[in-house]
Design an enzyme around this catalytic site. Sequence first.
Site, mmCIF file in Angstrom:
data_model
loop_
_atom_site.group_PDB
_atom_site.id
_atom_site.type_symbol
_atom_site.label_atom_id
_atom_site.label_comp_id
_atom_site.label_asym_id
_atom_site.label_seq_id
_atom_site.Cartn_x
_atom_site.Cartn_y
_atom_site.Cartn_z
ATOM 1 N N CYS A 21 -10.851 0.750 2.043
ATOM 2 C CA CYS A 21 -10.857 -0.690 2.428
ATOM 3 C C CYS A 21 -9.794 -1.470 1.591
ATOM 4 O O CYS A 21 -9.002 -1.056 0.709
ATOM 5 C CB CYS A 21 -12.377 -1.312 1.939
ATOM 6 S SG CYS A 21 -12.504 -2.841 2.773
ATOM 7 N N ASP A 141 -23.531 -1.838 -1.801
ATOM 8 C CA ASP A 141 -22.543 -2.273 -2.698
ATOM 9 C C ASP A 141 -22.813 -2.751 -3.683
ATOM 10 O O ASP A 141 -24.122 -3.375 -3.979
ATOM 11 C CB ASP A 141 -21.542 -3.011 -1.594
ATOM 12 C CG ASP A 141 -20.318 -2.959 -2.139
ATOM 13 O OD1 ASP A 141 -19.676 -2.375 -3.365
ATOM 14 O OD2 ASP A 141 -19.198 -3.502 -1.529
HETATM 15 O O1 LIG Z 1 -12.292 -5.858 -1.010
HETATM 16 C C1 LIG Z 1 -12.241 -7.198 -1.161
HETATM 17 O O2 LIG Z 1 -11.444 -7.982 -1.794
HETATM 18 C C2 LIG Z 1 -13.556 -7.742 -0.623
HETATM 19 C C3 LIG Z 1 -13.517 -9.431 -0.534
HETATM 20 C C4 LIG Z 1 -14.850 -9.896 0.083
HETATM 21 C C5 LIG Z 1 -15.664 -9.111 0.653
HETATM 22 C C6 LIG Z 1 -15.618 -7.685 0.663
HETATM 23 C C7 LIG Z 1 -14.686 -7.212 0.200
HETATM 24 N N1 LIG Z 1 -14.411 -5.776 0.095
HETATM 25 C C8 LIG Z 1 -15.456 -5.187 0.760
HETATM 26 C C9 LIG Z 1 -15.482 -3.582 0.743
HETATM 27 O O3 LIG Z 1 -15.569 -2.737 1.722
HETATM 28 C C10 LIG Z 1 -14.865 -2.738 -0.362
HETATM 29 O O4 LIG Z 1 -14.371 -1.442 -0.064
HETATM 30 C C11 LIG Z 1 -16.345 -2.531 -1.369
HETATM 31 O O5 LIG Z 1 -16.783 -3.887 -1.723
HETATM 32 C C12 LIG Z 1 -16.241 -1.670 -2.300
HETATM 33 O O6 LIG Z 1 -15.150 -2.056 -3.232
HETATM 34 P P1 LIG Z 1 -14.669 -1.113 -4.574
HETATM 35 O O7 LIG Z 1 -16.112 -1.387 -5.699
HETATM 36 O O8 LIG Z 1 -13.644 -1.783 -5.108
HETATM 37 O O9 LIG Z 1 -14.563 0.072 -4.300
#
Ligand SMILES: O=C(O)c1ccccc1NCC(=O)[C@H](O)[C@H](O)COP(=O)(O)O
Length: 224
Positions: A21, A141
């Site tokens: 992502c 999440d």
């Molecule tokens: O990634 C962002 O900045 C974000 C901002 C607002 C809403 C969702 C967002 N990301 C969503 C995702 O799918 C991420 O991959 C997921 O939250 C996991 O993130 P991480 O813990 O950093 O791997």
Amino acid sequence: MPAAFQEEEKQAERRTKIKICGLSRTEDISYVNEACPDYVGFVFAKSRRQVEPSQAAALRRLLRREICPVGVFVDEKPEEILRLLFDGTIEAVQLHGQETEEQIRLIRQESGKKVIKAVRITDGRQLGAWKESSADYLLLDGGCGDGKVFDWSVAEKAKSLGKPFFLAGGLNACNAAEAVRLFEPYALDLSSGVENAGVKDRQKILDFMRAVRLAGKERENCDE
Ligand SMILES: O=C(O)c1ccccc1NCC(=O)[C@H](O)[C@H](O)COP(=O)(O)O
């Protein structure tokens, strides 16, 4: 279809899918084109990873056809989400805000595309409420792209949801195998864990892909 191909197809269906992502640069696209995850995410919500629709459309044109581009939104108007689905910038939707069942149903019906509803897990209680959701998938999440791991003791509850789910929140190449073993998710989703100094890192993406594929092979061997 020859039996060998059928078996290959079955295996591909069973294997844990991967979503990377928060892509925003042309370099990011060349990294995922090399690694070939199943999904990538373009964040349209306010974030350091936010992309403008025109930027996402240009990145999407560079993306390998086999990779599904997902639009990530927080409380966006359904009309805007549908516009991006209809013009082909994205092929699926991930909702991270307070979107209602009605909005989820509307997006699915109007577009015929898949909707992933993100659920922030603080304890197991959030899971039951989403069991009947009309979303195609849930995404469990710990935060919103901030590398936060939630309490994995809810794994058994998640497995009994009876709904395929993406697992997210602080995943990386070191905890991927454990995540697959504990949750048996439909897919793993991550962002921070494949970044270095705030941008996507080619080697971390390749390492993550390898870790998940290896975990899948080990699981297959155990099942045999
Ligand atoms: O990634 C962002 O900045 C974000 C901002 C607002 C809403 C969702 C967002 N990301 C969503 C995702 O799918 C991420 O991959 C997921 O939250 C996991 O993130 P991480 O813990 O950093 O791997």
